[in-house]
Design an enzyme around this catalytic site. Structure first.
Site, PDB file in Angstrom:
ATOM      1  N   GLY A  95       0.808  -1.210   0.000  1.00 22.28           N
ATOM      2  CA  GLY A  95       0.000   0.000   0.000  1.00 22.28           C
ATOM      3  C   GLY A  95       0.844   1.264   0.000  1.00 22.28           C
ATOM      4  O   GLY A  95       2.030   1.242   0.325  1.00 22.28           O
ATOM      5  N   ASP A 187       5.534  -5.977   5.910  1.00 24.85           N
ATOM      6  CA  ASP A 187       5.985  -7.303   6.329  1.00 24.85           C
ATOM      7  C   ASP A 187       5.825  -8.348   5.231  1.00 24.85           C
ATOM      8  O   ASP A 187       6.691  -9.198   5.054  1.00 24.85           O
ATOM      9  CB  ASP A 187       5.280  -7.742   7.616  1.00 24.85           C
ATOM     10  CG  ASP A 187       3.771  -7.787   7.492  1.00 24.85           C
ATOM     11  OD1 ASP A 187       3.230  -7.287   6.491  1.00 24.85           O
ATOM     12  OD2 ASP A 187       3.119  -8.319   8.404  1.00 24.85           O
ATOM     13  N   GLY A 188       4.734  -8.271   4.457  1.00 24.92           N
ATOM     14  CA  GLY A 188       4.584  -9.203   3.343  1.00 24.92           C
ATOM     15  C   GLY A 188       5.672  -9.027   2.305  1.00 24.92           C
ATOM     16  O   GLY A 188       6.214  -9.995   1.762  1.00 24.92           O
ATOM     17  N   ILE A 216       2.303   2.306   7.127  1.00 20.12           N
ATOM     18  CA  ILE A 216       1.672   3.513   7.646  1.00 20.12           C
ATOM     19  C   ILE A 216       1.087   3.274   9.032  1.00 20.12           C
ATOM     20  O   ILE A 216       0.880   4.213   9.811  1.00 20.12           O
ATOM     21  CB  ILE A 216       0.583   4.006   6.660  1.00 20.12           C
ATOM     22  CG1 ILE A 216       0.308   5.503   6.866  1.00 20.12           C
ATOM     23  CG2 ILE A 216      -0.683   3.175   6.772  1.00 20.12           C
ATOM     24  CD1 ILE A 216      -0.518   6.120   5.761  1.00 20.12           C
ATOM     25  N   ASP A 217       0.845   2.005   9.392  1.00 23.12           N
ATOM     26  CA  ASP A 217       0.270   1.671  10.699  1.00 23.12           C
ATOM     27  C   ASP A 217       1.300   1.667  11.820  1.00 23.12           C
ATOM     28  O   ASP A 217       0.945   1.484  12.981  1.00 23.12           O
ATOM     29  CB  ASP A 217      -0.405   0.299  10.653  1.00 23.12           C
ATOM     30  CG  ASP A 217      -1.664   0.298   9.806  1.00 23.12           C
ATOM     31  OD1 ASP A 217      -2.153   1.394   9.479  1.00 23.12           O
ATOM     32  OD2 ASP A 217      -2.153  -0.798   9.466  1.00 23.12           O
ATOM     33  N   MET A 260      -6.844   4.494   9.738  1.00 21.71           N
ATOM     34  CA  MET A 260      -6.154   3.255   9.420  1.00 21.71           C
ATOM     35  C   MET A 260      -5.579   2.614  10.681  1.00 21.71           C
ATOM     36  O   MET A 260      -5.244   3.302  11.637  1.00 21.71           O
ATOM     37  CB  MET A 260      -5.058   3.517   8.398  1.00 21.71           C
ATOM     38  CG  MET A 260      -5.606   3.799   7.013  1.00 21.71           C
ATOM     39  SD  MET A 260      -4.349   4.440   5.898  1.00 21.71           S
ATOM     40  CE  MET A 260      -4.098   6.050   6.608  1.00 21.71           C
ATOM     41  N   GLY A 261      -5.454   1.305  10.642  1.00 25.30           N
ATOM     42  CA  GLY A 261      -4.952   0.542  11.768  1.00 25.30           C
ATOM     43  C   GLY A 261      -5.648  -0.794  11.840  1.00 25.30           C
ATOM     44  O   GLY A 261      -6.567  -0.990  12.618  1.00 25.30           O
ATOM     45  N   GLU A 316      -9.576   1.093  12.083  1.00 25.29           N
ATOM     46  CA  GLU A 316     -10.347   0.208  11.208  1.00 25.29           C
ATOM     47  C   GLU A 316     -10.447  -1.229  11.729  1.00 25.29           C
ATOM     48  O   GLU A 316     -11.407  -1.944  11.430  1.00 25.29           O
ATOM     49  CB  GLU A 316      -9.742   0.200   9.802  1.00 25.29           C
ATOM     50  CG  GLU A 316      -8.316  -0.333   9.743  1.00 25.29           C
ATOM     51  CD  GLU A 316      -7.733  -0.300   8.342  1.00 25.29           C
ATOM     52  OE1 GLU A 316      -8.454  -0.656   7.389  1.00 25.29           O
ATOM     53  OE2 GLU A 316      -6.549   0.083   8.206  1.00 25.29           O
ATOM     54  N   TYR A 368      -7.618   7.304   2.308  1.00 26.10           N
ATOM     55  CA  TYR A 368      -6.857   7.504   1.074  1.00 26.10           C
ATOM     56  C   TYR A 368      -6.253   8.890   1.002  1.00 26.10           C
ATOM     57  O   TYR A 368      -5.197   9.097   0.392  1.00 26.10           O
ATOM     58  CB  TYR A 368      -7.745   7.226  -0.142  1.00 26.10           C
ATOM     59  CG  TYR A 368      -8.112   5.757  -0.266  1.00 26.10           C
ATOM     60  CD1 TYR A 368      -7.158   4.833  -0.675  1.00 26.10           C
ATOM     61  CD2 TYR A 368      -9.382   5.306   0.057  1.00 26.10           C
ATOM     62  CE1 TYR A 368      -7.470   3.489  -0.769  1.00 26.10           C
ATOM     63  CE2 TYR A 368      -9.705   3.957  -0.026  1.00 26.10           C
ATOM     64  CZ  TYR A 368      -8.741   3.050  -0.443  1.00 26.10           C
ATOM     65  OH  TYR A 368      -9.046   1.707  -0.514  1.00 26.10           O
TER      66      TYR A 368
END
Length: 458
Positions: A95, A187-188, A216-217, A260-261, A316, A368
């Site tokens: 993302g 991480d992915g 971003i989290d 986000m989170g 979220e 976004y």
């Protein structure tokens, strides 16, 4: 202060004067009694060490040979790759996050200006850029071509989610005669980079794989903060400010902001502390209940009665245990979350209607808008320094590692450690305590409102 003066500081020099014995029980005592010792918690009787390097501790006579420590970032006098023969590649995955373009530009400038690397290429659209069936061309990168990209949000190279065959990726690296690959992602993405490094090792190739972790989290373990996080919570705080204005402007107004989170509530916590407008902050790490005398809805009705409006900030991933499970995954393999925002808006509105209280619920989801903006000055500086550290590490031959900052120091972290767990807000730590003090909410909304009921995820 000189090195000698610093090393000569004694515990007595750091002692704090008090006015006398403290005998009155604090109103915060119930909150403090509920806290457990974790890596985020410092007891009043403990001490935060003045020295945060092995050399500093050794200068005081401490045996540091067995203490765990991270390798510092920085240029080395001896390097592994001959710059005149080195070719480097850069890829961004996952993302969007503020600062991606700053990292790309920082990598290119350091490789070119300081090491004299003659060819740097960028791969388009994440790991897909390595796979021939997608048909993406590579981008030749130079200081001139990346000079202005930091003024834009997003990533100049494009991105994508989902794994690709590491064998095909390494085939591409071999065919292009690349010696270094810089991977920017979460991480992915880093798990994918570990697979690339594994195939490189199995083939006996001399290709360094170095990561610049992005999320971003702010959920990467061990590091102080991930790049783009400061920009993100700054933008999020503006959404809270706007919804607060809306809530104040209508009778019995309630403002609701979803941030986000997925698993970590750092953006919600930090953004809510910027202006202290929030009456309730809901994060994935602390379950909450809606109904009853100690539930969220009663708390909101009481706040509206007291001051005419209320504001709720929800991450979220909060409250997912109360929502119907979606049962699908995205391209990265992450479970898709139910949308807590509209659900919570409806429950709040229904609660006021049922009690005959006038209200208007204003709901904002700025996700976004937050992740696509350019980095703020703090993150601009941070990303440049991360990029420089990554180049120094790669040119010295280090691989299967990421760069990050721990306790103000830029360090090398093995990729296996960087993806070993998820960083989360500690319900027993000082950040959550700061949120509780700012909002006036209990430890959690529900029957057991005096203390958190579950430890942070590992």
């Amino acid at each position: 202060m000189t090195t000698w003066e610093y090393s000569s500081i004694t515990p007595d020099d750091l002692a704090i004067d008090t006015l006398g014995p403290a005998r009155i029980t604090s109103p915060l005592a119930p909150l403090l009694d509920a806290r457990r010792t974790t890596e985020h918690y410092v007891d009043a009787g403990d001490r935060v060490l003045l020295d945060d390097t092995a050399a500093g501790l050794k200068s005081r006579g401490v045996d540091v040979e067995e203490l765990p420590g991270l390798e510092p970032c920085g240029p080395r006098r001896q390097i592994y790759f001959d710059p005149s023969k080195t070719r480097a590649g850069i890829v961004t995955c996952g993302g969007l996050c503020p600062g991606l373009n700053d990292v790309i530009a920082g990598l290119v400038r350091t490789l070119t200006y300081h090491y004299g690397v003659r060819r740097v290429v960028g791969f388009r659209n994440g790991y897909r850029g390595f796979v021939s069936s997608y048909g993406h061309d590579v981008v030749e990168l130079s200081p001139e071509s990346v000079r202005d990209i930091p003024v834009d949000g997003g990533t100049f190279l494009g991105t994508s989610r989902g794994p690709q065959d590491p064998e095909e990726i390494v085939d591409c690296l071999e065919q292009m005669h690349l010696n270094v690959l810089f991977v920017i992602g979460g991480d992915g993405t880093m798990r994918g980079a570990m697979e690339i490094a594994r195939v490189v090792s199995e083939r006996g190739l001399r290709i360094a794989v170095v990561g610049i972790p992005k999320t971003i989290d702010n959920d990467i373990p061990f590091i102080d903060q991930s790049f783009g996080f400061q920009t993100a919570f700054s933008q999020a705080s503006e959404a809270i400010r706007s919804v607060t204005v809306e809530a104040k402007s209508t009778p019995g107004g309630v403002g609701l902001v979803k941030l986000m989170g997925r698993h970590s509530g750092f953006i919600a916590c930090y953004a809510s502390l910027v202006r202290s407008d929030a009456d309730a902050v809901l994060i994935p790490e602390v379950p909450f209940e809606l109904d009853g005398e100690t539930g969220l809805l009663h708390h909101l009705r009481r706040r509206v009665a007291q001051r005419g409006h209320a504001v709720v900030v929800v991450a979220e991933g909060a409250g997912q245990e109360m929502l119907p499970q979606v049962g699908r995954t995205d391209a990265s393999g992450n479970a898709k979350l139910a949308d807590v925002g509209p659900w919570l808006k409806e429950r709040i509105a229904d609660s006021f209607t049922e009690t005959g209280t006038e209200t208007t619920v204003r709901y904002v989801d700025p996700s976004y808008l937050i992740r696509s903006v350019p980095a703020n000055p703090y993150d601009c500086v941070y990303t440049v320094r991360l990029a420089q550290a990554a180049v120094h590490a790669a040119m010295s031959g280090r691989t299967s590692m990421v760069v990050g900052r721990v306790r103000r120091r830029f360090v090398h972290i093995p990729m296996t450690l960087a993806v070993s767990r998820r960083n989360q807000v500690d319900p027993h730590g000082d950040l959550w305590m700061a949120v509780l003090e700012s909002t006036g909410q209990p430890w959690r909304f529900g029957e057991d409102s005096g203390a958190p009921t579950r430890a942070p995820h590992s």
